[in-house]
Design a protein around this motif. Structure first.
Motif, PDB file in Angstrom:
ATOM      1  N   ARG A 113     -13.156 -37.651  -8.846  1.00 41.61           N
ATOM      2  CA  ARG A 113     -14.261 -37.521  -9.812  1.00 41.61           C
ATOM      3  C   ARG A 113     -15.449 -36.800  -9.177  1.00 41.61           C
ATOM      4  N   TYR A 142      -6.560 -36.607 -14.473  1.00 44.46           N
ATOM      5  CA  TYR A 142      -6.669 -35.803 -13.258  1.00 44.46           C
ATOM      6  C   TYR A 142      -5.543 -34.780 -13.146  1.00 44.46           C
ATOM      7  N   PRO A 166     -10.505 -40.103 -17.099  1.00 49.09           N
ATOM      8  CA  PRO A 166     -10.182 -38.680 -16.952  1.00 49.09           C
ATOM      9  C   PRO A 166      -8.718 -38.454 -16.594  1.00 49.09           C
ATOM     10  N   GLN A 192      -9.340 -41.854  -6.834  1.00 48.50           N
ATOM     11  CA  GLN A 192      -9.854 -41.424  -8.136  1.00 48.50           C
ATOM     12  C   GLN A 192     -11.364 -41.176  -8.083  1.00 48.50           C
ATOM     13  N   ASP A 193     -12.077 -41.998  -7.311  1.00 48.67           N
ATOM     14  CA  ASP A 193     -13.520 -41.773  -7.137  1.00 48.67           C
ATOM     15  C   ASP A 193     -13.785 -40.441  -6.445  1.00 48.67           C
ATOM     16  N   TRP A 241     -14.485 -34.595 -17.998  1.00 49.43           N
ATOM     17  CA  TRP A 241     -15.557 -35.395 -17.393  1.00 49.43           C
ATOM     18  C   TRP A 241     -16.005 -36.511 -18.326  1.00 49.43           C
TER      19      TRP A 241
END
Length: 163
Positions: free
Chosen positions: A70, A23, A21, A66-67, A16
């Protein structure tokens, strides 16, 4: 606190806090959590996050993927935080059980205060007992509880009208 929970929390915090990051690592961690966690809510959060984390780990993942990844990682992080945070005082206690009067008011949707003078009986005061009556398919115990609560409410309404 479970050893796995603290390790998973630490790993999630590392992922985080990274500027970009990884993933792929997050997907592996989510898969491990989904497989090994004893907490149902944590398993569910990890299982739901797994597909989007895998999608975000690919080279051609767009910004919106990606958002979303997250955000899902954030859900896992919040669940881990909730599970590992110590509780103090009465936070873990179950709520107090309702009295028969409070339960009757809740069932009949009657306000906690008596109605104003001249307003008559609260709506629903007489009808809930019919559903609980043994002749109508209800239980004797439930009918007696409702009858006692109804009597207490009628007494309260009458006292409010007198004063």
């Amino acid at each position: 606190m479970d050893k796995h929970l603290s390790e998973w929390k630490h790993s999630v915090e590392l992922i985080w806090s990274a500027a970009a990051p990884d993933y792929g690592d997050a997907a592996c961690l989510a898969a491990e959590i989904a497989r090994a966690s004893t907490e149902a809510i944590l398993r569910q959060a990890a299982t739901q996050a797994l597909p989007i984390l895998r999608s975000a780990s690919s080279e051609d993942a767009d910004h919106s993927t990606q958002d979303a990844a997250r955000r899902r990682l954030g859900v896992i992080r919040e669940v881990l935080h909730t599970l590992t945070t110590p509780t103090f005082g009465k936070r873990g206690n179950s709520p107090k059980s309702l009295t028969s009067e409070e339960r009757y008011r809740q069932d009949a949707r009657i306000a906690a205060r008596p109605p104003p003078v001249g307003a008559g009986n609260p709506p629903g005061l007489e009808t809930r007992g019919q559903d609980a009556h043994p002749d109508g398919g209800g239980s004797t115990q439930r009918f007696q509880e409702l009858s006692a609560a109804r009597d207490a409410l009628i007494k309260q309404v009458r006292l409010a009208r007198i004063s």
